[in-house]
Enzyme design. Structure first.
Site, PDB file in Angstrom:
ATOM      1  N   ARG A 213       0.842  -1.204   0.000  1.00  0.00           N
ATOM      2  CA  ARG A 213       0.000   0.000   0.000  1.00  0.00           C
ATOM      3  C   ARG A 213       0.877   1.254   0.000  1.00  0.00           C
ATOM      4  NH1 ARG A 213      -3.204  -3.257   4.006  1.00  0.00           N
ATOM      5  NH2 ARG A 213      -4.807  -4.221   2.707  1.00  0.00           N
ATOM      6  N   PHE A 229     -11.427  -3.735  -6.302  1.00  0.00           N
ATOM      7  CA  PHE A 229     -11.445  -4.689  -5.186  1.00  0.00           C
ATOM      8  C   PHE A 229     -10.958  -3.960  -3.927  1.00  0.00           C
ATOM      9  CE2 PHE A 229     -10.373  -6.856  -9.172  1.00  0.00           C
ATOM     10  CZ  PHE A 229     -11.432  -7.739  -9.299  1.00  0.00           C
ATOM     11  N   ASP A 251     -16.046  -2.175  -5.263  1.00  0.00           N
ATOM     12  CA  ASP A 251     -16.109  -3.462  -4.576  1.00  0.00           C
ATOM     13  C   ASP A 251     -17.540  -3.983  -4.678  1.00  0.00           C
ATOM     14  OD1 ASP A 251     -14.013  -4.910  -2.407  1.00  0.00           O
ATOM     15  OD2 ASP A 251     -16.105  -5.530  -2.212  1.00  0.00           O
ATOM     16  N   ASN A 279     -19.548  -5.162  -9.810  1.00  0.00           N
ATOM     17  CA  ASN A 279     -18.607  -6.181 -10.245  1.00  0.00           C
ATOM     18  C   ASN A 279     -17.507  -5.513 -11.073  1.00  0.00           C
ATOM     19  OD1 ASN A 279     -17.291  -8.243 -11.626  1.00  0.00           O
ATOM     20  ND2 ASN A 279     -19.151  -9.472 -11.817  1.00  0.00           N
ATOM     21  N   ASP A 300      -6.556  -5.564  -7.073  1.00  0.00           N
ATOM     22  CA  ASP A 300      -6.216  -6.451  -5.950  1.00  0.00           C
ATOM     23  C   ASP A 300      -7.344  -7.460  -5.742  1.00  0.00           C
ATOM     24  OD1 ASP A 300      -4.981  -7.560  -3.742  1.00  0.00           O
ATOM     25  OD2 ASP A 300      -5.745  -6.047  -2.354  1.00  0.00           O
ATOM     26  N   CYS A 340      -3.255 -13.192  -5.511  1.00  0.00           N
ATOM     27  CA  CYS A 340      -2.987 -13.889  -4.254  1.00  0.00           C
ATOM     28  C   CYS A 340      -3.285 -15.380  -4.391  1.00  0.00           C
ATOM     29  CB  CYS A 340      -3.764 -13.264  -3.106  1.00  0.00           C
ATOM     30  SG  CYS A 340      -5.548 -13.343  -3.328  1.00  0.00           S
TER      31      CYS A 340
HETATM   32  N1  SAH Z   1      -7.625  -4.280  -1.769  1.00  0.00           N
HETATM   33  C1  SAH Z   1      -8.178  -4.717  -0.501  1.00  0.00           C
HETATM   34  C2  SAH Z   1      -8.341  -6.202  -0.392  1.00  0.00           C
HETATM   35  C3  SAH Z   1      -9.161  -6.824  -1.490  1.00  0.00           C
HETATM   36  S1  SAH Z   1      -9.830  -8.352  -1.071  1.00  0.00           S
HETATM   37  C4  SAH Z   1      -7.326  -4.185   0.632  1.00  0.00           C
HETATM   38  O1  SAH Z   1      -6.286  -3.583   0.373  1.00  0.00           O
HETATM   39  O2  SAH Z   1      -7.700  -4.370   1.793  1.00  0.00           O
HETATM   40  C5  SAH Z   1     -10.901  -8.629  -2.405  1.00  0.00           C
HETATM   41  C6  SAH Z   1     -12.158  -7.781  -2.418  1.00  0.00           C
HETATM   42  O3  SAH Z   1     -12.779  -7.993  -3.669  1.00  0.00           O
HETATM   43  C7  SAH Z   1     -13.205  -8.126  -1.375  1.00  0.00           C
HETATM   44  O4  SAH Z   1     -13.526  -6.955  -0.673  1.00  0.00           O
HETATM   45  C8  SAH Z   1     -14.424  -8.615  -2.169  1.00  0.00           C
HETATM   46  O5  SAH Z   1     -15.636  -8.127  -1.607  1.00  0.00           O
HETATM   47  C9  SAH Z   1     -14.194  -7.988  -3.518  1.00  0.00           C
HETATM   48  N2  SAH Z   1     -14.678  -8.696  -4.705  1.00  0.00           N
HETATM   49  C10 SAH Z   1     -14.622 -10.000  -4.985  1.00  0.00           C
HETATM   50  N3  SAH Z   1     -15.029 -10.254  -6.238  1.00  0.00           N
HETATM   51  C11 SAH Z   1     -15.383  -9.043  -6.782  1.00  0.00           C
HETATM   52  C12 SAH Z   1     -15.867  -8.619  -8.055  1.00  0.00           C
HETATM   53  N4  SAH Z   1     -16.045  -9.484  -9.051  1.00  0.00           N
HETATM   54  N5  SAH Z   1     -16.096  -7.305  -8.250  1.00  0.00           N
HETATM   55  C13 SAH Z   1     -15.878  -6.413  -7.250  1.00  0.00           C
HETATM   56  N6  SAH Z   1     -15.401  -6.764  -6.039  1.00  0.00           N
HETATM   57  C14 SAH Z   1     -15.172  -8.056  -5.797  1.00  0.00           C
END
Ligand code: SAH
Length: 396
Positions: A213, A229, A251, A279, A300, A340
């Site tokens: 970050r 995300f 998200d 999405n 992410d 990940c």
């Molecule tokens: N970047 C964040 C962690 C991401 S974890 C951080 O730094 O803390 C992944 C995230 O993606 C979760 O919050 C989940 O709700 C979201 N997610 C999963 N599939 C998704 C999709 N297709 N579109 C949007 N968000 C999604």
């Protein structure tokens, strides 16, 4: 009680000697005794030579998890205590850092405690027990954690799906002390985050991205940033502090976005932040149609591949979002792209991003190669512990 003896098939002892901690069912020639799930077992090579101590996982393909390679160091409470102490010692620099009060204290096999994950959130601990060997030892683990760290509370979050493979049900709740009903406020790199121990994703936060970050934020001064995300806004908060001009966050979880908003408030963030509940795959296409442009895009995503059969589809998913993101970047913009999925190697991930760059018709330079934060150490004898990779790229 006679000790259960596991004898390996000829030629299947090499990985054990090299201290890889997994023994698959196919490597086992004979089991002498009738181990119950979680029981300590002795592992021997085909000639009968003693090799290691492990715990029995009767319903998993990974039938034995190895804990110790010294015959005089069986799996006892003393071993648990010395391993927990070692893990705490390894995080001493973080413990002394007043700007970060949330980090991983114990990282499973990497800390030679197979299946045990402990995260520190301020004065409380969140614990995950992902193997039956760890689960049957939970009382001792909780007692030792309480003695060594004197936390206010220890909250169990053993709700990960991998527990099913070990024949374990979900197990959640307060195990020791108390946790504040209103939630916790923790610091990461001197930024405040609210943590919901009971309902947050994983154990509450994605601690493995702490260092990244800051790395990504270094490119966000004056930038239009798109954080895909977003979860609870970790990248956005760092970008805002670094002087981002405006931030868009996507998200699919409205709970996560609500917590992100709360986190922005906690840090008195004045940067304009537009949140989109949706999405990412669809939203990026919509932005392409609208000809939106950004200076920095962060991707992410959650783990796309949970098993080998999903790797190909996962790669298509990674390629799709990377291709779309490249198309939304102004020339010279920054793409911070992560995976990940442990099953997707850094090499394979780089190839996928390369494929996206070819299709996008853009020149892409890797500026930095990123991985998981050092409180999630990669054990050399267990390459599977390396799971998070990221490429910080400039896209022309
Ligand atoms: N970047 C964040 C962690 C991401 S974890 C951080 O730094 O803390 C992944 C995230 O993606 C979760 O919050 C989940 O709700 C979201 N997610 C999963 N599939 C998704 C999709 N297709 N579109 C949007 N968000 C999604």
């Amino acid at each position: 009680m006679t000790q259960v003896q596991i004898t390996l098939k000829p030629g299947r002892d090499k990985a054990v000697r090299q201290r890889h901690p997994w023994i698959f069912s196919g490597a086992i020639a004979r089991v002498d005794g009738q181990p119950l799930d979680g029981d300590a077992v002795s592992v021997r090579d085909a000639s009968g030579k003693w090799l290691a101590w492990g715990s029995w996982s009767g319903s998993s393909q990974i039938r034995v998890r190895l804990w110790s390679w010294a015959e005089d160091e069986p799996i006892t409470d003393e071993l648990l205590q010395s391993r927990i102490r070692r893990a705490i010692q390894g995080r001493a620099a973080l413990a002394a850092d007043p700007q970060t009060t949330a980090y991983r204290l114990i990282f499973s096999e990497s800390d030679r405690l197979p299946g045990l994950i402990v995260d520190r959130y301020g004065d409380c601990l969140a614990m995950q027990l992902l193997t039956v060997g760890a689960a049957v030892r939970s009382d001792a683990i909780v007692r030792i954690l309480a003695e060594e760290l004197q936390p206010q509370g220890i909250y169990e979050r053993s709700d990960a799906e991998v527990r099913a493979k070990e024949g374990l049900e979900r197990s959640e709740g307060l195990r020791w002390g108390s946790v504040p009903a209103e939630g916790l406020d923790v610091l990461e790199n001197d930024l405040h985050f609210g943590i919901d121990l009971a309902a947050g994703q994983k154990t509450g936060a994605y601690l493995d991205q702490r260092v990244n970050r800051e790395r990504v934020a270094a490119y966000c001064g004056g930038a239009d940033v798109l954080s895909c995300f977003s979860y609870t806004g970790g990248f956005e908060l760092h970008a805002a502090r670094a002087g981002a001009e405006q931030i868009t966050a996507i998200d699919s979880s409205t709970d996560a976005l609500a917590q992100a908003l709360e986190n922005l408030r906690r840090n008195q963030c004045i940067t304009p932040v537009e949140q989109i509940a949706g999405n990412v795959f669809g939203e990026l296409r919509r932005m392409r149609a609208e000809e939106r442009r950004f200076d920095v895009i962060i991707l992410d995503p959650p783990k796309f591949a949970a098993n080998a059969a999903q790797v190909e589809r996962a790669c298509r998913g990674y390629k799709d979002i990377n291709l779309l993101a490249m198309g939304l970047l102004r020339p010279g913009g920054i793409l911070a792209t992560f995976s990940c999925s442990g099953l997707i190697s850094a090499d394979l991930f780089q190839k996928v991003v390369f494929g996206a760059s070819v299709d996008a018709g853009r020149d892409v330079q890797i500026l930095e190669q990123l991985s998981q934060a050092p409180d999630h150490p990669v054990l050399l004898s267990f390459p599977e512990s390396s799971y998070l990779k990221g490429l910080l790229c400039r896209v022309w």
